[in-house]
Design an enzyme around this catalytic site. Structure first.
Site, mmCIF file in Angstrom:
data_model
loop_
_atom_site.group_PDB
_atom_site.id
_atom_site.type_symbol
_atom_site.label_atom_id
_atom_site.label_comp_id
_atom_site.label_asym_id
_atom_site.label_seq_id
_atom_site.Cartn_x
_atom_site.Cartn_y
_atom_site.Cartn_z
ATOM 1 N N LYS A 124 1.751 -3.106 8.961
ATOM 2 C CA LYS A 124 2.839 -2.139 8.941
ATOM 3 C C LYS A 124 4.109 -2.863 9.394
ATOM 4 C CE LYS A 124 3.908 2.580 10.297
ATOM 5 N NZ LYS A 124 3.379 3.796 10.917
ATOM 6 N N GLU B 280 7.003 -0.090 5.924
ATOM 7 C CA GLU B 280 6.273 -0.432 4.710
ATOM 8 C C GLU B 280 4.899 -0.944 5.114
ATOM 9 O OE1 GLU B 280 8.713 -3.295 2.762
ATOM 10 O OE2 GLU B 280 10.111 -1.811 1.954
ATOM 11 N N VAL B 281 3.887 -0.577 4.340
ATOM 12 C CA VAL B 281 2.521 -0.944 4.678
ATOM 13 C C VAL B 281 1.945 -1.815 3.571
ATOM 14 C CG1 VAL B 281 0.222 -0.089 5.297
ATOM 15 C CG2 VAL B 281 2.247 1.229 5.934
ATOM 16 N N SER C 116 5.012 3.059 1.463
ATOM 17 C CA SER C 116 6.191 2.937 2.309
ATOM 18 C C SER C 116 6.667 4.317 2.705
ATOM 19 C CB SER C 116 7.312 2.185 1.579
ATOM 20 O OG SER C 116 7.725 2.891 0.432
ATOM 21 N N GLY C 117 7.388 4.364 3.825
ATOM 22 C CA GLY C 117 7.952 5.614 4.307
ATOM 23 C C GLY C 117 9.383 5.398 4.731
ATOM 24 N N GLY C 118 9.923 6.349 5.483
ATOM 25 C CA GLY C 118 11.314 6.258 5.868
ATOM 26 C C GLY C 118 11.611 5.112 6.805
ATOM 27 N N ASP D 275 2.606 13.198 16.084
ATOM 28 C CA ASP D 275 2.795 13.513 14.663
ATOM 29 C C ASP D 275 1.439 13.696 13.993
ATOM 30 O OD1 ASP D 275 4.278 14.048 12.403
ATOM 31 O OD2 ASP D 275 4.502 11.961 11.820
ATOM 32 N N LEU E 226 0.808 -1.211 0.000
ATOM 33 C CA LEU E 226 0.000 0.000 0.000
ATOM 34 C C LEU E 226 0.844 1.266 0.000
ATOM 35 C CD1 LEU E 226 -2.803 -0.935 2.583
ATOM 36 C CD2 LEU E 226 -3.000 -0.857 0.098
#
Length: 406
Positions: free
Chosen positions: A37, A21-22, A16-18, A131, A14
């Site tokens: 996640k 991953e999702v 990804s970030g730093g 956040d 779906l």
């Protein structure tokens, strides 16, 4: 591929970030979609980080609210690494839904109240999101129009204390592993101070500004620019662009001094509840929200000419079709629902005095904590009550058609 002991089957990525991953996955035992996640780590996980992650994940999993995405399961040190299982919400991220196109004040206020209620539930558990931003809110279709869900409590950042340079969207401070996004970061976060509920309130204010204008109050673009802007620069005023009550609320949320902001999510709910009917009065036609229909909510004065309000009303009709098409706002039960959302259950009950609206009456009795009357209503007219409730409302009242048959 299956994970977590074969309990979940991975379907597709779906995003990804730093630090994570999702994936979309299926929970095999219940045949339902979930979001997985998978948290990436730089080096081996430290025992204290694992312990902190488990402690916070357990707290987050206990937060049950329609505006908060729940944690369903997790594993801190399995063969797949650290995996968090979340409710899967179909929809679009709030930042993508707005993307330069501001929301009408009435619709924005309705969604902001949902977000405030979600933050109240989070803060009520002693949790700070750390956040809060539009990118961490999902906007989905519900039985009564658009609905928002808060997600991503930043658990992944427990394992990542590195400072990441970038475009201002995501970085982690190495000071105490305090996570923040530069465009939304509160001044105290940027000074390396611990986050508390008022830090989330600042992020809420940035999000509200974005929803109402389609733009962020501070544009960076570099991290050092954001630091200067959040700590020293006054945000642009919304006066004259949105109802004054809403502009004032955003200003209070964006105060540089945390002590001058609303204290937490519950304080936001208390401040937003009386704002919503005032904003709605500026949008809905007089036959819907009149002094006769809502004597306690009549404003001291009118500030706008009717032509822009008519255009706003037409936009709201399109954007909130379920409310206007299914629950015509001139009907007493629809007005009672609006009063209930505005935190006025007593007035809502008055609107239902001569109306046969068992579902709305049940919601009002629940809000007034009149449990005996609610129990009697459910006993006498269970099916009628359940038929008029959304799935979220049924879950809140803990009723179902199956329960009616017992």
């Amino acid at each position: 591929m299956t994970v977590l002991g074969g309990r979940y089957r991975v379907l597709k990525p779906l995003g990804s970030g730093g630090s994570a991953e999702v994936y979309l996955a299926e929970q095999l035992s219940l045949n339902r979609k979930v979001a997985l996640k998978v948290i990436t780590r730089k080096g081996p996980a430290q025992p204290e980080a694992q312990a902190r992650f488990k402690r916070e994940a357990l707290i987050h999993s206990s937060i049950e609210h329609p505006s908060v995405v729940r944690i369903l399961d997790f594993e801190t040190d399995g063969p797949e690494g650290t995996v968090v299982v979340l409710e899967f919400v179909e929809g679009v991220r709030l930042d993508e839904a707005v993307a330069g196109h501001p929301m009408e004040p009435g619709e924005a206020s309705r969604l902001l109240l949902q977000l405030a209620e979600g933050l109240a539930a989070i803060h009520g558990k002693g949790v700070v999101h750390r956040d809060f931003k539009a990118e961490n809110v999902m906007l989905s279709d519900g039985p009564e129009g658009k609905h928002v869900r808060i997600l991503d409590f930043g658990l992944a950042r427990i394992f990542d204390a590195d400072l990441l340079a970038g475009d201002g969207r995501s970085f982690v401070s190495s000071s105490g592993m305090v996570a923040a996004t530069p465009a939304y970061a509160a001044p105290e976060q940027l000074r390396g101070l611990p986050a508390d509920p008022r830090t989330d309130v600042y992020g809420f204010g940035i999000t509200a500004f974005y929803m109402l204008t389609g733009a962020l109050p501070f544009n960076g673009p570099e991290v050092h620019d954001f630091v200067t802007q959040h700590t020293e620069k006054k945000p642009p005023s919304l006066r004259g662009k949105v109802p004054d009550e809403l502009a004032e609320l955003v200003e209070r949320c964006l105060e540089k001094d945390p002590a001058r902001r609303p204290a937490d999510g519950q304080a936001l709910v208390s401040l937003l509840s009386p704002v919503l009917p005032v904003v709605m009065e500026d949008i809905l036609p007089p036959t819907v929200m009149s002094a006769a229909a809502f004597p306690a909510l009549a404003p001291a004065k009118r500030r706008r000419n009717p032509l822009p309000l008519l255009a706003t009303f037409l936009s709201l009709v399109v954007g909130a079709a379920p409310f206007f098409a299914v629950e015509q706002p001139w009907r007493p039960e629809a007005q009672a629902r609006l009063l209930l959302r505005a935190g006025r259950p007593g007035l809502a009950l008055e609107r239902l005095e001569r109306e046969d609206a068992p579902a709305v009456r049940a919601l009002v009795l629940e809000a007034l904590a009149r449990q005996d009357e609610l129990a009697k209503l459910l006993k006498d007219r269970c099916v009628a009550v359940v038929s008029g409730l959304s799935s979220i409302e049924r879950e809140r009242l803990k009723v179902s058609f199956a329960g009616c048959a017992r």
